[in-house]
Design a protein around this motif. Structure first.
Motif, PDB file in Angstrom:
ATOM      1  N   ALA A 224       0.818  -1.217   0.000  1.00  0.00           N
ATOM      2  CA  ALA A 224       0.000   0.000   0.000  1.00  0.00           C
ATOM      3  C   ALA A 224       0.856   1.273   0.000  1.00  0.00           C
ATOM      4  O   ALA A 224       0.587   2.201  -0.777  1.00  0.00           O
ATOM      5  N   PRO A 225       1.925   1.367   0.824  1.00  0.00           N
ATOM      6  CA  PRO A 225       2.783   2.553   0.711  1.00  0.00           C
ATOM      7  C   PRO A 225       3.424   2.684  -0.667  1.00  0.00           C
ATOM      8  O   PRO A 225       3.581   3.804  -1.182  1.00  0.00           O
ATOM      9  N   LEU A 226       3.787   1.563  -1.286  1.00  0.00           N
ATOM     10  CA  LEU A 226       4.368   1.619  -2.623  1.00  0.00           C
ATOM     11  C   LEU A 226       3.377   2.182  -3.624  1.00  0.00           C
ATOM     12  O   LEU A 226       3.742   2.998  -4.485  1.00  0.00           O
ATOM     13  N   MET A 227       2.112   1.764  -3.551  1.00  0.00           N
ATOM     14  CA  MET A 227       1.109   2.273  -4.477  1.00  0.00           C
ATOM     15  C   MET A 227       0.924   3.784  -4.301  1.00  0.00           C
ATOM     16  O   MET A 227       0.693   4.510  -5.271  1.00  0.00           O
ATOM     17  N   ALA A 228       1.037   4.262  -3.068  1.00  0.00           N
ATOM     18  CA  ALA A 228       0.944   5.698  -2.829  1.00  0.00           C
ATOM     19  C   ALA A 228       2.122   6.437  -3.469  1.00  0.00           C
ATOM     20  O   ALA A 228       1.962   7.500  -4.092  1.00  0.00           O
ATOM     21  N   VAL A 229       3.316   5.838  -3.356  1.00  0.00           N
ATOM     22  CA  VAL A 229       4.508   6.448  -3.958  1.00  0.00           C
ATOM     23  C   VAL A 229       4.391   6.486  -5.482  1.00  0.00           C
ATOM     24  O   VAL A 229       4.820   7.452  -6.145  1.00  0.00           O
ATOM     25  N   TYR A 230       3.777   5.463  -6.058  1.00  0.00           N
ATOM     26  CA  TYR A 230       3.648   5.394  -7.515  1.00  0.00           C
ATOM     27  C   TYR A 230       2.761   6.487  -8.098  1.00  0.00           C
ATOM     28  O   TYR A 230       2.710   6.659  -9.313  1.00  0.00           O
ATOM     29  N   LYS A 231       2.085   7.245  -7.274  1.00  0.00           N
ATOM     30  CA  LYS A 231       1.363   8.419  -7.762  1.00  0.00           C
ATOM     31  C   LYS A 231       2.318   9.536  -8.172  1.00  0.00           C
ATOM     32  O   LYS A 231       1.919  10.483  -8.852  1.00  0.00           O
ATOM     33  N   HIS A 232       3.597   9.406  -7.750  1.00  0.00           N
ATOM     34  CA  HIS A 232       4.555  10.500  -7.959  1.00  0.00           C
ATOM     35  C   HIS A 232       5.847  10.075  -8.661  1.00  0.00           C
ATOM     36  O   HIS A 232       6.631  10.937  -9.062  1.00  0.00           O
ATOM     37  N   VAL A 233       6.088   8.777  -8.778  1.00  0.00           N
ATOM     38  CA  VAL A 233       7.308   8.318  -9.449  1.00  0.00           C
ATOM     39  C   VAL A 233       6.936   7.181 -10.404  1.00  0.00           C
ATOM     40  O   VAL A 233       5.921   6.510 -10.220  1.00  0.00           O
ATOM     41  N   PRO A 234       7.761   6.941 -11.427  1.00  0.00           N
ATOM     42  CA  PRO A 234       7.493   5.812 -12.324  1.00  0.00           C
ATOM     43  C   PRO A 234       7.606   4.489 -11.573  1.00  0.00           C
ATOM     44  O   PRO A 234       8.347   4.370 -10.600  1.00  0.00           O
ATOM     45  N   LYS A 235       6.866   3.518 -12.059  1.00  0.00           N
ATOM     46  CA  LYS A 235       6.944   2.195 -11.445  1.00  0.00           C
ATOM     47  C   LYS A 235       8.301   1.577 -11.692  1.00  0.00           C
ATOM     48  O   LYS A 235       8.904   1.764 -12.750  1.00  0.00           O
ATOM     49  N   MET A 236       8.798   0.847 -10.692  1.00  0.00           N
ATOM     50  CA  MET A 236      10.055   0.128 -10.851  1.00  0.00           C
ATOM     51  C   MET A 236       9.865  -1.006 -11.853  1.00  0.00           C
ATOM     52  O   MET A 236       8.746  -1.491 -12.057  1.00  0.00           O
ATOM     53  N   PRO A 237      10.948  -1.438 -12.514  1.00  0.00           N
ATOM     54  CA  PRO A 237      10.818  -2.577 -13.433  1.00  0.00           C
ATOM     55  C   PRO A 237      10.222  -3.773 -12.706  1.00  0.00           C
ATOM     56  O   PRO A 237      10.580  -4.050 -11.556  1.00  0.00           O
ATOM     57  N   PRO A 238       9.303  -4.486 -13.344  1.00  0.00           N
ATOM     58  CA  PRO A 238       8.683  -5.634 -12.674  1.00  0.00           C
ATOM     59  C   PRO A 238       9.702  -6.719 -12.366  1.00  0.00           C
ATOM     60  O   PRO A 238      10.635  -6.953 -13.134  1.00  0.00           O
ATOM     61  N   VAL A 239       9.525  -7.365 -11.229  1.00  0.00           N
ATOM     62  CA  VAL A 239      10.377  -8.473 -10.831  1.00  0.00           C
ATOM     63  C   VAL A 239       9.668  -9.766 -11.217  1.00  0.00           C
ATOM     64  O   VAL A 239       8.498  -9.970 -10.886  1.00  0.00           O
TER      65      VAL A 239
ATOM     66  N   LEU B 145      11.683   5.331  -4.309  1.00  0.00           N
ATOM     67  CA  LEU B 145      12.003   6.754  -4.181  1.00  0.00           C
ATOM     68  C   LEU B 145      13.492   7.064  -4.318  1.00  0.00           C
ATOM     69  O   LEU B 145      13.868   8.232  -4.371  1.00  0.00           O
ATOM     70  N   GLN B 146      14.318   6.052  -4.378  1.00  0.00           N
ATOM     71  CA  GLN B 146      15.756   6.298  -4.449  1.00  0.00           C
ATOM     72  C   GLN B 146      16.111   7.100  -5.701  1.00  0.00           C
ATOM     73  O   GLN B 146      15.674   6.783  -6.806  1.00  0.00           O
ATOM     74  N   GLY B 147      16.904   8.167  -5.499  1.00  0.00           N
ATOM     75  CA  GLY B 147      17.372   8.976  -6.611  1.00  0.00           C
ATOM     76  C   GLY B 147      16.441  10.087  -7.033  1.00  0.00           C
ATOM     77  O   GLY B 147      16.784  10.861  -7.950  1.00  0.00           O
ATOM     78  N   HIS B 148      15.283  10.209  -6.411  1.00  0.00           N
ATOM     79  CA  HIS B 148      14.343  11.262  -6.801  1.00  0.00           C
ATOM     80  C   HIS B 148      14.596  12.530  -5.985  1.00  0.00           C
ATOM     81  O   HIS B 148      15.102  12.472  -4.858  1.00  0.00           O
ATOM     82  N   PRO B 149      14.234  13.694  -6.505  1.00  0.00           N
ATOM     83  CA  PRO B 149      14.530  14.966  -5.835  1.00  0.00           C
ATOM     84  C   PRO B 149      13.669  15.170  -4.589  1.00  0.00           C
ATOM     85  O   PRO B 149      12.630  14.513  -4.410  1.00  0.00           O
ATOM     86  N   PRO B 150      14.078  16.113  -3.730  1.00  0.00           N
ATOM     87  CA  PRO B 150      13.373  16.332  -2.465  1.00  0.00           C
ATOM     88  C   PRO B 150      11.889  16.644  -2.627  1.00  0.00           C
ATOM     89  O   PRO B 150      11.073  16.196  -1.813  1.00  0.00           O
TER      90      PRO B 150
ATOM     91  N   THR C 136       9.838  15.588  -4.904  1.00  0.00           N
ATOM     92  CA  THR C 136       9.114  14.348  -5.192  1.00  0.00           C
ATOM     93  C   THR C 136       8.996  13.510  -3.924  1.00  0.00           C
ATOM     94  O   THR C 136       7.942  12.928  -3.642  1.00  0.00           O
ATOM     95  N   TYR C 137      10.065  13.460  -3.175  1.00  0.00           N
ATOM     96  CA  TYR C 137      10.061  12.722  -1.908  1.00  0.00           C
ATOM     97  C   TYR C 137       8.987  13.279  -0.976  1.00  0.00           C
ATOM     98  O   TYR C 137       8.232  12.512  -0.357  1.00  0.00           O
ATOM     99  N   ALA C 138       8.898  14.614  -0.896  1.00  0.00           N
ATOM    100  CA  ALA C 138       7.919  15.234  -0.011  1.00  0.00           C
ATOM    101  C   ALA C 138       6.497  14.923  -0.458  1.00  0.00           C
ATOM    102  O   ALA C 138       5.608  14.660   0.375  1.00  0.00           O
ATOM    103  N   ALA C 139       6.262  14.943  -1.765  1.00  0.00           N
ATOM    104  CA  ALA C 139       4.928  14.629  -2.270  1.00  0.00           C
ATOM    105  C   ALA C 139       4.563  13.172  -1.993  1.00  0.00           C
ATOM    106  O   ALA C 139       3.421  12.858  -1.625  1.00  0.00           O
ATOM    107  N   ALA C 140       5.535  12.287  -2.160  1.00  0.00           N
ATOM    108  CA  ALA C 140       5.296  10.873  -1.894  1.00  0.00           C
ATOM    109  C   ALA C 140       5.046  10.642  -0.410  1.00  0.00           C
ATOM    110  O   ALA C 140       4.181   9.836  -0.025  1.00  0.00           O
ATOM    111  N   GLU C 141       5.782  11.344   0.433  1.00  0.00           N
ATOM    112  CA  GLU C 141       5.574  11.222   1.877  1.00  0.00           C
ATOM    113  C   GLU C 141       4.146  11.621   2.248  1.00  0.00           C
ATOM    114  O   GLU C 141       3.478  10.936   3.042  1.00  0.00           O
ATOM    115  N   ALA C 142       3.649  12.720   1.663  1.00  0.00           N
ATOM    116  CA  ALA C 142       2.280  13.156   1.933  1.00  0.00           C
ATOM    117  C   ALA C 142       1.271  12.129   1.445  1.00  0.00           C
ATOM    118  O   ALA C 142       0.245  11.881   2.104  1.00  0.00           O
ATOM    119  N   ALA C 143       1.561  11.515   0.310  1.00  0.00           N
ATOM    120  CA  ALA C 143       0.648  10.506  -0.228  1.00  0.00           C
ATOM    121  C   ALA C 143       0.594   9.275   0.667  1.00  0.00           C
ATOM    122  O   ALA C 143      -0.482   8.698   0.890  1.00  0.00           O
TER     123      ALA C 143
END
Length: 286
Positions: free
Chosen positions: A167-182, A244-249, A251-258
């Motif tokens: 669930a936290p990952l899905m919230a982060v995906y509102k602000h960053v591209p999805k990681m390559p599927p495993v 969130l690794q490598g994303h700017p502050p 984006t990190y802040a927006a993901a944190e709020a999400a």
């Protein structure tokens, strides 16, 4: 920092657990143990360690499960904790009770030269899903067991059954591209979600009487620390952190709020509980 040698195909995992991510896990060992401690209790109950037995704890991390196994087999038994992560093993060694019969080794279980037929119990809490060639890894581990030996480990079930991680990952995906599927058979936390695959691997490594028991758990990702602690934990380790690794502050802040908005409805007092789902896998060496 020292890193263990190992199977070449495991090099990425060895690097990961000896880099910043491994250090974060080591730094958070106390709070993570509060979160995962109930799973250790279930595992140990099913593993049934007995006084005088020798236990091999694979992927032991910061050592809490090794301590528990050593206590169960003391005074005449022995527990060996094995991991590829130097940061986490440093924590394990520093925290180890002095009166327990245990030791630790920094090594890749796929290639480590265990003394054949020297352990009664092979156990792991989430430490065996990261092998590049799991049949080879479990074949090496099976050789370390006595003919009367047994196996017991915990692994995660499907991602959809573990919203405490997803669930936290899905919230982060509102602000960053999805990681390559495993892929379903690539190393990772959900690599052993498939009952068919785990059974195939263990049979291929020579184990018999394989059984997989599903357990559902309420995971308090706040660990009693309230919504802020739940958000912080999601940002520090786990899939949301990796995304969130490598994303700017900003984006990190927006993901944190999400993440905060997503978790808020689950808050009850100082707890934030979401579902977790595991397998307890048991088998015999022969």
């Amino acid at each position: 920092m020292q890193q263990p040698g190992g199977q070449a195909e495991n090099a990425d995992q060895i690097a990961y657990w000896n880099g910043p991510s491994g250090q974060r896990w080591a730094d958070r060992h106390a709070v993570q143990e509060k979160l995962l401690g109930p799973i250790a209790d279930v595992l140990i109950e099913r593993a049934k360690p007995k006084p005088g037995e020798r236990v091999l704890d694979v992927g032991c991390g910061s050592g809490a499960t090794t301590f528990a196994f050593a206590k169960a087999v003391a005074p005449d038994g022995f527990a060996l904790g094995l991991d590829v992560s130097a940061p986490m093993l440093a924590q394990a060694r520093s925290l180890a009770p002095k009166d327990l019969p245990l030791d630790f080794v920094l090594a890749d279980a796929t290639v480590y030269p265990f003394e054949p037929a020297s352990f009664d119990l092979l156990a792991s809490r989430f430490g065996v899903m990261f092998f590049a060639d799991p049949i080879a890894s479990f074949t090496n581990l099976q050789r370390a067991l006595k003919p009367t030996g047994r196996l017991a480990f915990a692994c995660w079930r499907e991602p959809k059954e573990n919203p405490w991680m997803m669930a936290p990952l899905m919230a982060v995906y509102k602000h960053v591209p999805k990681m390559p599927p495993v892929g379903p058979e690539e190393p990772g936390p959900f690599a052993f979600a498939s009952e068919e695959r785990v059974t195939r691997i263990l049979k291929g490594a020579g184990f018999v009487d394989i059984a997989m028991e599903p357990h559902n758990l309420a995971m308090d990702i706040a660990i009693g620390g309230g919504l802020d602690a739940a958000v912080e934990g999601s940002l520090q380790i786990g899939p949301a952190s990796r995304a969130l690794q490598g994303h700017p502050p900003e984006t990190y802040a927006a993901a944190e709020a999400a993440i905060r908005d997503m978790l808020a409805p689950f808050q009850k007092g100082q707890s934030v509980e979401l579902q977790g789902a595991i397998w307890i896998v048991t088998a015999k060496a022969a």
